[in-house]
Design a protein around this motif. Structure first.
Motif, short mmCIF file in Angstrom:
data_model
loop_
_atom_site.label_atom_id
_atom_site.label_comp_id
_atom_site.label_asym_id
_atom_site.label_seq_id
_atom_site.Cartn_x
_atom_site.Cartn_y
_atom_site.Cartn_z
N ILE A 41 55.16 -46.07 -2.14
CA ILE A 41 55.67 -44.08 -1.40
C ILE A 41 54.77 -44.56 -0.20
N GLU A 42 55.16 -43.31 0.63
CA GLU A 42 54.37 -43.39 1.96
C GLU A 42 53.63 -42.23 2.40
N PRO A 43 52.15 -43.01 2.95
CA PRO A 43 51.14 -41.49 3.20
C PRO A 43 51.44 -40.32 3.43
N ALA A 44 52.99 -39.99 4.21
CA ALA A 44 52.96 -38.64 3.89
C ALA A 44 53.65 -37.78 2.75
N ASP A 45 54.59 -38.41 2.09
CA ASP A 45 55.42 -38.63 0.45
C ASP A 45 54.14 -38.17 -0.80
N GLU A 46 53.11 -39.32 -0.49
CA GLU A 46 51.57 -39.37 -0.93
C GLU A 46 50.59 -38.27 -0.91
N LYS A 47 51.39 -37.66 0.29
CA LYS A 47 49.94 -36.35 0.28
C LYS A 47 50.90 -34.76 -0.17
N THR A 48 52.01 -35.01 -0.25
CA THR A 48 52.71 -34.24 0.02
C THR A 48 52.55 -34.00 -2.13
N LEU A 49 52.98 -35.37 -3.15
CA LEU A 49 52.64 -35.11 -3.95
C LEU A 49 51.85 -34.84 -4.89
N ARG A 50 50.78 -34.89 -3.91
CA ARG A 50 48.98 -34.12 -4.54
C ARG A 50 49.25 -33.46 -4.67
N GLU A 51 49.92 -32.36 -3.43
CA GLU A 51 49.54 -30.92 -3.45
C GLU A 51 50.13 -30.37 -4.29
N LEU A 52 52.04 -31.09 -4.61
CA LEU A 52 52.35 -30.75 -5.48
C LEU A 52 52.00 -30.76 -7.23
N HIS A 53 50.87 -31.82 -6.85
CA HIS A 53 50.15 -32.16 -8.89
C HIS A 53 49.38 -30.95 -8.43
N THR A 54 48.43 -30.83 -7.73
CA THR A 54 47.44 -29.37 -7.67
C THR A 54 47.99 -28.23 -7.26
N LEU A 55 49.19 -27.68 -7.40
CA LEU A 55 49.47 -26.37 -7.13
C LEU A 55 50.63 -26.23 -8.86
N ASN A 103 49.71 -38.79 -11.82
CA ASN A 103 51.31 -39.45 -12.39
C ASN A 103 52.20 -39.41 -11.33
N PRO A 104 52.23 -39.74 -10.18
CA PRO A 104 53.63 -39.80 -8.92
C PRO A 104 55.12 -40.56 -9.62
N ARG A 105 55.21 -40.74 -10.83
CA ARG A 105 56.49 -40.96 -11.42
C ARG A 105 56.92 -39.85 -12.18
N PHE A 106 55.87 -39.25 -12.78
CA PHE A 106 56.21 -37.58 -13.30
C PHE A 106 56.76 -36.66 -12.23
N LEU A 107 56.46 -36.46 -11.12
CA LEU A 107 55.78 -35.77 -9.69
C LEU A 107 57.69 -35.93 -9.40
N ILE A 108 57.49 -37.22 -9.01
CA ILE A 108 59.10 -37.70 -8.30
C ILE A 108 60.30 -37.26 -9.54
N ASN A 109 60.15 -37.75 -10.75
CA ASN A 109 61.02 -37.68 -11.42
C ASN A 109 61.51 -36.29 -11.71
N VAL A 168 53.81 -24.98 0.94
CA VAL A 168 54.35 -25.94 -0.20
C VAL A 168 55.26 -26.38 1.69
N PRO A 169 55.89 -27.53 2.38
CA PRO A 169 56.77 -28.11 3.03
C PRO A 169 58.55 -27.37 2.50
N GLU A 170 57.96 -26.90 3.67
CA GLU A 170 59.86 -26.12 3.69
C GLU A 170 60.88 -26.85 3.00
N GLU A 171 61.26 -27.98 3.75
CA GLU A 171 61.87 -28.68 2.72
C GLU A 171 61.44 -29.21 1.32
N LYS A 172 62.34 -29.19 0.52
CA LYS A 172 62.31 -30.51 -0.51
C LYS A 172 61.76 -31.83 -0.15
N PRO A 173 60.84 -32.78 -0.35
CA PRO A 173 60.27 -34.06 -0.05
C PRO A 173 61.90 -34.56 -0.91
#
Lengths: 147, 282
Positions: free
Chosen positions: A86-100, A40-46, A67-72
């Protein structure tokens, strides 16, 4: 217990709350389990504005994640805004955050306070923050110290 | 809850239909062992009805609409988990959004396990909020200050001569060795025994509330019974100052005008709001 929970936890000992060492609590002997949760990208972003990124990095490292050094930095989304932009690079970070943060569960292990060293056990996914009587009850009954 | 006008049968039918039409399903708690966990009762259902009533859900949706940060709902003393499961499953209807986090706390480890199951079962199909988990702790002791946007508390409110000794870490280690019956009755007693005026645990939570509630958006729903003297509790909160408002938003068990149960909604109010109007107490 989901890893995201760590963002909201601190040591249950009152005297530790004012110490920066009591956050985040540190994982020890953690046994992890992956669960399947709808992305749920909306949840992660918010949720990002509520997350202390330095603390997440500490937790991730302890558990063997990166996780990346800087907060997305992503603009917050309301219910009507689309998540397609959502940009592909951000999407990748969000998916990683979702998993973690959401799909990784700590089933067994300990959470340790960096200030007082107290260890809180996690059993079958439930963290136990009940204090031993000498740490917990003196706050209610200071006269216990007199005995 | 809809008020029924008994003199007008058509109105009654229409109102009843509207009411039933908006009723959200209650989570199943058939797996809960009532020997050691508080089973859903009139007080739990009053909380569900109040929080999902048109006025309260409109209030909450409004309050959490303009800030897009995910709000966190904390239930203190989840017991069976029926209230937390209800809020998690019906976040869209109650808060107007599904990007919501929910978390529970209970001092009884069996209640934590039961809550996990109740929430999982209730959230299987519908679009729902994100459930974090249930923590085994005394009130909000393990949470960071300011994290809770909404606190829900159905406390042990029954006046009792003595308060059962709180569970400690030693109890968890000894769990298996203690006589099962004695342990179960103590766990159950912790879920309802409130000590003097039934207020000893409520008082401790009220002390924690200003610390745990978000400084701008924080709202708490606390259920009280008549013996807790809800009027004087409300007065005490008014005395916290202009940054707070308190209102009775739900009641049940009216017999001869005597309200058995009442729900107080305790709110942080912003500076502008505080200057614009005085907190109202009904």
């Amino acid at each position: 217990m989901k890893i995201l929970t760590t963002s909201f936890l601190t040591c249950a000992v009152k005297a530790c709350k004012s110490s920066p060492l009591s956050f985040p609590l540190h994982y020890k002997d953690a046994e992890l389990e992956q669960s399947d949760i709808a992305y749920n990208p909306r949840f992660l972003i918010n949720i990002l504005p509520r997350i202390d990124w330095d603390a997440v990095r500490v937790t991730a490292t302890e558990l063997g994640f990166t996780v990346p050094e800087e907060k997305p930095e992503l603009p917050a989304l309301d219910a009507s805004s689309s998540t397609d932009t959502i940009e592909p690079a951000d999407e990748k970070t969000l998916r990683e955050l979702h998993t973690l943060l959401l799909e990784t569960e700590v089933r067994e292990g300990k959470l340790v306070c960096g200030n007082c060293g107290h260890e809180y056990k996690i059993k079958e996914g439930i963290a136990n923050f009940l204090l031993p009587s000498h740490l917990g009850e003196f706050e209610l009954f200071p006269f216990c110290f007199l005995h | 809850m809809a008020r029924l006008d008994r003199h007008d049968p058509i109105k009654v039918a229409v109102t009843l239909e509207n009411y039933l039409g908006t009723m959200l399903p209650t989570p199943s708690t058939s797996h809960v062992n009532s020997d050691r966990i508080y089973e859903p009762a009139e007080d739990s259902f009053l909380l569900l009805d109040t929080i999902s009533s048109p006025t309260e859900s409109a209030f909450l949706a409004r309050r959490f609409a303009h800030n897009l940060e995910v709000p966190l709902v904390l239930e203190v003393g989840t017991g069976s988990g029926v209230v937390l499961a209800f809020i998690t499953a019906h976040a869209l209807e109650i808060l107007g959004r599904t990007d919501v986090l929910t978390v529970g706390v209970d001092i009884n480890p069996f209640a934590c396990t039961a809550t996990e199951q109740t929430v999982m079962q209730a959230c299987r199909e519908t679009s729902h909020a994100m459930y974090l988990g249930c923590l085994n702790a005394d009130l909000s002791s393990c949470l960071r200050h300011g994290v809770a946007d909404i606190v829900v508390f159905n406390p042990p409110y029954v006046p009792t001569v003595e308060l059962p000794r709180l569970l400690t870490a030693e109890d968890s280690n000894l769990c298996a060795e203690i006589d099962a019956f004695e342990q179960e009755s103590r766990l159950l007693s912790l879920s309802y025994s409130g000590g003097k005026d039934g207020m000893e645990v409520v008082d401790r939570l009220l002390d924690e509330l200003p610390l745990i509630l978000n400084e701008e958006r924080g709202v708490a729903y606390i259920l009280l019974c008549q013996q807790n003297k809800p009027g004087s509790v409300a007065q005490r909160i008014e005395d916290w100052g202009r940054g707070w408002s308190v209102e009775a938003v739900g009641q049940s068990g009216k017999t001869g005008g005597w309200e058995k149960l009442q729900i107080l909604r305790i709110c942080r109010i912003g500076v502008d709001e505080a200057l614009g109007r005085r907190p109202l107490l009904h």
